[in-house]
Scaffold this active site. Structure first.
Site, mmCIF file in Angstrom:
data_model
loop_
_atom_site.group_PDB
_atom_site.id
_atom_site.type_symbol
_atom_site.label_atom_id
_atom_site.label_comp_id
_atom_site.label_asym_id
_atom_site.label_seq_id
_atom_site.Cartn_x
_atom_site.Cartn_y
_atom_site.Cartn_z
ATOM 1 N N ILE A 136 0.891 -1.272 0.018
ATOM 2 C CA ILE A 136 -0.001 0.099 -0.048
ATOM 3 C C ILE A 136 0.714 1.233 0.081
ATOM 4 O O ILE A 136 1.664 1.617 0.964
ATOM 5 C CB ILE A 136 -0.906 0.038 1.222
ATOM 6 C CG1 ILE A 136 -1.773 -1.210 1.226
ATOM 7 C CG2 ILE A 136 -1.806 1.396 1.190
ATOM 8 C CD1 ILE A 136 -2.925 -1.395 2.392
ATOM 9 N N PRO A 137 1.014 1.968 -1.125
ATOM 10 C CA PRO A 137 2.215 2.705 -1.479
ATOM 11 C C PRO A 137 2.244 4.176 -0.722
ATOM 12 O O PRO A 137 2.110 5.060 -1.437
ATOM 13 C CB PRO A 137 2.184 2.998 -2.968
ATOM 14 C CG PRO A 137 0.719 2.970 -3.310
ATOM 15 C CD PRO A 137 0.340 1.585 -2.329
ATOM 16 N N CYS A 138 2.291 4.137 0.805
ATOM 17 C CA CYS A 138 2.194 5.471 1.393
ATOM 18 C C CYS A 138 3.654 6.211 1.121
ATOM 19 O O CYS A 138 3.480 7.595 1.140
ATOM 20 C CB CYS A 138 2.159 5.137 2.708
ATOM 21 S SG CYS A 138 3.320 3.985 3.443
ATOM 22 N N HIS A 139 4.512 5.430 0.561
ATOM 23 C CA HIS A 139 5.840 6.449 -0.107
ATOM 24 C C HIS A 139 5.739 7.414 -1.151
ATOM 25 O O HIS A 139 6.423 8.123 -1.517
ATOM 26 C CB HIS A 139 7.086 5.246 -0.119
ATOM 27 C CG HIS A 139 6.547 4.262 -1.436
ATOM 28 N ND1 HIS A 139 6.001 3.385 -1.005
ATOM 29 C CD2 HIS A 139 6.987 4.367 -2.688
ATOM 30 C CE1 HIS A 139 5.873 2.479 -2.341
ATOM 31 N NE2 HIS A 139 6.421 3.296 -3.260
#
Length: 181
Positions: A136-139
């Site tokens: 889950i690409p929070c970056h």
């Protein structure tokens, strides 16, 4: 009960966690990450033989090799409030190699909740508590001012993930103060 295993990545040790049935991934934390395991209400029991972990490690192998594995390949079940779930759904829609601002996510959440506006800080809290980092690409979330603010795994790791995805990080700045440091 939750099961865990360790994956050795180019960013260091990563802990993966799944539910007791081994059917859903509930966690992925970088070593030393803020909020490590905070969404789980029971301790982790190491079990390297869970089939889901093999699939998740394969996904990560391909990701770190520069491929673009699909989120839909893995059954994800992050634990959190309805608000956080909504923010994490928006994170899942950010395309590989692209970024979005906290403010843009706040506008999307406000529309979902039929509100005039939404606090970017509230969104930031949900992004920061994402229990399945990288997948889950929070970056891929940046500040409106172009700063690489906030990443629970550390800003240097955020930069490496963005660069891996081909994002030109030279256009971003590091925050001068705040909790992201």
């Amino acid at each position: 009960m939750y099961y865990s295993t360790v994956y050795l990545s180019p960013l260091g040790k990563i802990t993966l966690a799944c539910d007791a049935d081994g059917k859903n991934l509930v966690g992925l934390w970088l070593e030393g990450q803020k909020h490590y395991g905070a969404s789980l209400d029971e301790p982790l029991t190491e079990n390297d033989s869970v089939q889901l972990f093999t699939a998740a490690k394969n996904w990560l192998d391909r990701y770190f090799a520069g491929a673009e594995p699909e989120l839909a390949e893995l059954p994800l079940a992050p634990r959190g409030s309805e608000f956080r779930q909504g923010v994490w759904e928006i994170l899942c829609a950010i395309p590989y190699g692209e970024v979005i601002t906290y403010g843009a996510i706040a506008k999307k959440m406000a529309a979902r909740l039929r509100k005039k506006s939404m606090s970017g800080q509230a969104v930031g809290g949900a992004v920061g508590h994402n229990p399945i980092s990288i997948i889950i690409p929070c970056h891929r979330v940046v500040g409106a001012d172009g700063s690489l603010t906030g990443y629970a795994g550390g800003l240097e790791k955020k930069i490496r993930l963005l660069e891996l995805e081909g994002v030109d990080t030279a256009r971003f700045s590091l925050p001068k103060k705040g909790t992201a440091l």
